[in-house]
Design a protein around this motif. Structure first.
Motif, PDB file in Angstrom:
ATOM      1  N   SER A 366       0.923  -1.227   0.006  1.00 31.21           N
ATOM      2  CA  SER A 366       0.093  -0.142  -0.068  1.00 31.21           C
ATOM      3  C   SER A 366       0.697   1.243  -0.133  1.00 31.21           C
ATOM      4  CB  SER A 366      -0.938  -0.049   1.132  1.00 31.21           C
ATOM      5  OG  SER A 366      -1.682  -1.151   1.216  1.00 31.21           O
ATOM      6  N   LEU A 367       0.217   2.209  -0.164  1.00 27.64           N
ATOM      7  CA  LEU A 367       1.026   3.836  -0.197  1.00 27.64           C
ATOM      8  C   LEU A 367       0.688   4.210   1.240  1.00 27.64           C
ATOM      9  CD1 LEU A 367       2.144   5.678  -1.985  1.00 27.64           C
ATOM     10  CD2 LEU A 367       0.222   6.656  -2.379  1.00 27.64           C
ATOM     11  N   VAL A 368       1.733   4.451   1.997  1.00 27.32           N
ATOM     12  CA  VAL A 368       1.593   4.712   3.267  1.00 27.32           C
ATOM     13  C   VAL A 368       1.906   6.396   3.499  1.00 27.32           C
ATOM     14  CG1 VAL A 368       3.000   4.973   5.443  1.00 27.32           C
ATOM     15  CG2 VAL A 368       2.705   2.830   4.088  1.00 27.32           C
ATOM     16  N   ASP A 369       0.924   7.111   4.207  1.00 23.42           N
ATOM     17  CA  ASP A 369       1.139   8.323   4.336  1.00 23.42           C
ATOM     18  C   ASP A 369       1.556   8.922   5.742  1.00 23.42           C
ATOM     19  OD1 ASP A 369       0.847  10.978   3.790  1.00 23.42           O
ATOM     20  OD2 ASP A 369      -1.250  11.374   3.852  1.00 23.42           O
ATOM     21  N   VAL A 370       1.588  10.015   5.979  1.00 19.09           N
ATOM     22  CA  VAL A 370       1.981  10.493   7.402  1.00 19.09           C
ATOM     23  C   VAL A 370       1.134   9.907   8.553  1.00 19.09           C
ATOM     24  CG1 VAL A 370       2.407  12.350   9.057  1.00 19.09           C
ATOM     25  CG2 VAL A 370       2.698  12.679   6.588  1.00 19.09           C
ATOM     26  N   ILE A 380       5.275  15.960  11.224  1.00 16.05           N
ATOM     27  CA  ILE A 380       4.630  17.208  10.189  1.00 16.05           C
ATOM     28  C   ILE A 380       3.289  17.076  10.459  1.00 16.05           C
ATOM     29  CG2 ILE A 380       6.332  17.222   8.437  1.00 16.05           C
ATOM     30  CD1 ILE A 380       4.763  15.921   6.601  1.00 16.05           C
ATOM     31  N   ASP A 381       2.406  18.206  10.058  1.00 17.05           N
ATOM     32  CA  ASP A 381       0.757  18.218  10.444  1.00 17.05           C
ATOM     33  C   ASP A 381       0.171  17.303   9.256  1.00 17.05           C
ATOM     34  OD1 ASP A 381       1.283  20.009  12.583  1.00 17.05           O
ATOM     35  OD2 ASP A 381       1.220  21.594  11.155  1.00 17.05           O
ATOM     36  N   HIS A 382      -0.706  16.537   9.723  1.00 15.21           N
ATOM     37  CA  HIS A 382      -1.673  16.014   8.778  1.00 15.21           C
ATOM     38  C   HIS A 382      -2.800  15.779   9.092  1.00 15.21           C
ATOM     39  CE1 HIS A 382      -0.364  13.189  12.187  1.00 15.21           C
ATOM     40  NE2 HIS A 382      -1.312  12.491  11.670  1.00 15.21           N
ATOM     41  N   SER A 383      -3.580  15.134   8.419  1.00 17.99           N
ATOM     42  CA  SER A 383      -5.097  14.816   8.645  1.00 17.99           C
ATOM     43  C   SER A 383      -5.413  13.339   7.955  1.00 17.99           C
ATOM     44  CB  SER A 383      -5.945  16.015   8.146  1.00 17.99           C
ATOM     45  OG  SER A 383      -5.713  16.068   7.097  1.00 17.99           O
ATOM     46  N   SER A 384      -6.325  12.810   8.766  1.00 13.12           N
ATOM     47  CA  SER A 384      -6.526  11.593   8.140  1.00 13.12           C
ATOM     48  C   SER A 384      -7.784  11.491   7.075  1.00 13.12           C
ATOM     49  CB  SER A 384      -6.966  10.370   9.149  1.00 13.12           C
ATOM     50  OG  SER A 384      -6.023  10.210  10.001  1.00 13.12           O
ATOM     51  N   PRO A 385      -7.804  10.933   5.925  1.00 12.65           N
ATOM     52  CA  PRO A 385      -8.573  11.116   4.927  1.00 12.65           C
ATOM     53  C   PRO A 385      -9.912  10.478   5.296  1.00 12.65           C
ATOM     54  CG  PRO A 385      -7.151   9.223   4.345  1.00 12.65           C
ATOM     55  CD  PRO A 385      -6.534   9.963   5.495  1.00 12.65           C
ATOM     56  N   THR A 386     -11.039  11.126   5.140  1.00 11.39           N
ATOM     57  CA  THR A 386     -12.571  10.471   5.148  1.00 11.39           C
ATOM     58  C   THR A 386     -13.027  10.682   4.115  1.00 11.39           C
ATOM     59  OG1 THR A 386     -13.114  13.054   5.975  1.00 11.39           O
ATOM     60  CG2 THR A 386     -12.194  11.714   7.783  1.00 11.39           C
TER      61      THR A 386
END
Length: 481
Positions: A366-370, A380-386
């Protein structure tokens, strides 16, 4: 083995020629007197330089025709040739060994740094070393260079560095590039073996040497004959064993525990530690003579935080290894790579390897994000996708959950939240009205449980707040005043 180059001398005056030969011999150089016509046939692999005294017709032209050779101008009539890059000097009649040594050292550097030399002199196993010691930064290039330099000798090597930096990889690199590469590579973790067993482990024992010695057994020194013995965590070796190891390194012989026969130690010793051995010497915990015996050629592995530029390359290499060995890999977004670039990596490469393995388990291929990284790596600042889903899909999923979970059904029946009869009446039902009734009841219960806080009620129903608001409008559900 490095071949010693020769200093070629052209000098017609016997007294001056004798003076040159005496000084060069005193310095320890190999010197050979030649005639001028022989100079153009000299090979840079054999000639350190040419000292051009009297007898050379035109040093300027000679230097132009042999740019691969450095020349030392040793006669006043050649001073015009000093404009050429490969002509050094001048060296007058009153020269001493100090001035000549400086010029010879420059000639040595001329050969070492000659353009194109690196490509021609590349070690045949350099590519293997680059695959195992990954990194294109200056620090890792220096480590690989040190390995290549020391591999061809039998000098003891001491590898220093924090835990997890890859000290055993360096030791294996030294072994693989050495003349002993066909022999065994035997690693021993001195910190993992109890002190009273370490002697037997290193030197072996004879039958009956101690309780439990039911037969003779070879030690690691014998198993490593003709190869390399890697003593990891040498700083954890007890003091009594340090004395015995020192004796082996000095005399190159040892005896098995309980034996009297001396055994020759044809072994190259490479040691490693993460401890500060010099401080341990001050504290009386490590023998100074053993330290200097082991520290013939030190190689210091840099911590990963000191070579952050190599982290992306290491991640790429490690993921490819996991993909090849286990058939599963992982990829990273640019933001994830940026976040990882701010991590300090106290566990060094071992920590990075463990992280990659963990992510291949949690997010295979899979593609791993922050947001997918463990919290300690989120810098770093991040937000989970909804993601938004079609309303029909959400309703169907909610109803499937209601009717498929028998335990939930029982709870609903006990609470009286549903009056639905699971058996189909003979005259049938209006399924749409029945589902609406169930949905209305669930929404009402969720709102009551959350004191009419819509966001909390939406969480109870596993739906988005905006979706719940729309359904409340649809069914005319509102709080009584």
């Amino acid at each position: 083995m490095v071949k010693t180059r020769t200093v070629y001398l052209v000098e017609q005056h016997p007294a001056r020629r004798q003076h040159f030969e005496t000084v060069l011999t005193f310095i320890g150089e190999s010197v050979k007197v030649v005639e001028p016509e022989q100079l153009l046939s000299l090979s840079p692999a054999e000639a350190l330089c040419v000292i051009a005294g009297t007898g050379v017709d035109n040093l300027r032209d000679l230097a132009s025709n042999a740019p691969h050779l450095p020349f030392i101008c040793a006669a006043s009539e050649h001073e015009s040739a000093l404009e050429k890059a490969n002509v050094l000097g001048p060296l007058d009649d009153s020269f001493d060994y100090s001035s000549l040594s400086n010029l010879l050292h420059y000639c040595q550097a001329y050969h070492q740094q000659m353009p194109g030399r690196k490509a021609n002199k590349q070690h045949p196993k350099r590519s293997h070393l680059e695959q195992t010691l990954i990194g294109q930064g200056r620090a890792m290039k220096h480590v690989r260079q040190l390995i290549e330099q020391v591999a061809g000798t039998d000098a003891n090597v001491l590898i220093l560095g924090e835990s997890g930096t890859g000290k055993e990889v360096v030791a294996r690199g030294v072994h693989d590039l050495s003349e002993r590469h066909k022999g065994p590579f035997v690693p021993v973790n001195c910190g993992a073996i109890p002190g009273d067993l370490l002697e037997s482990e290193l030197f072996g024992h004879e039958k009956g040497a101690f309780t439990g010695a039911i037969g003779a057994r070879k030690g690691r020194f014998e198993l490593a004959q003709g190869g390399t013995l890697f003593l990891d965590e040498i700083g954890d070796m007890p003091m009594p064993m340090q004395v015995k190891l020192l004796r082996v390194l000095q005399e190159r012989t040892f005896e098995r525990v309980g034996g009297s026969k001396s055994i020759a130690a044809d072994v190259r010793v490479v040691a490693a530690t993460h401890r500060e051995l010099e401080q341990m010497i001050i504290d009386g915990k490590f023998r100074e003579d053993l330290y200097y015996r082991l520290n013939v050629f030190p190689i210091e592995m840099p911590a990963l935080r000191e070579r952050q530029e190599d982290v992306p390359l290491l991640m790429q290499e490690l993921t490819q290894r996991f993909k090849k060995e286990r058939g599963v890999g992982v990829r990273f977004t640019e933001r994830a790579l940026e976040s990882l670039s701010y991590h300090r990596w106290p566990g060094n490469v071992r920590e990075l390897t463990n992280l990659i393995e963990r992510l291949t388990i949690m997010h295979p291929d899979s593609l791993v994000d922050v947001s997918d990284l463990p919290p300690k790596y989120q810098h770093i600042d991040h937000s989970s996708p909804t993601p938004d889903y079609p309303e029909e899909m959400l309703e169907r999923e909610a109803l499937n959950a209601i009717f498929s979970d028998s335990e939930d059904d029982e709870e609903l029946e006990e609470s009286g939240a549903s009056s639905v009869d699971s058996e189909l009446p003979d005259d049938g039902v209006n399924l749409k009205d029945m589902l609406s009734e169930i949905e209305t009841g669930m929404i009402a219960q969720a709102l009551e449980k959350s004191d009419w806080v819509v966001a909390k009620a939406a969480d109870l129903l596993s739906m988005r707040r905006t979706t719940l608001v729309e359904k409340m409008k649809k069914y005319g559900i509102q709080k009584d005043d």
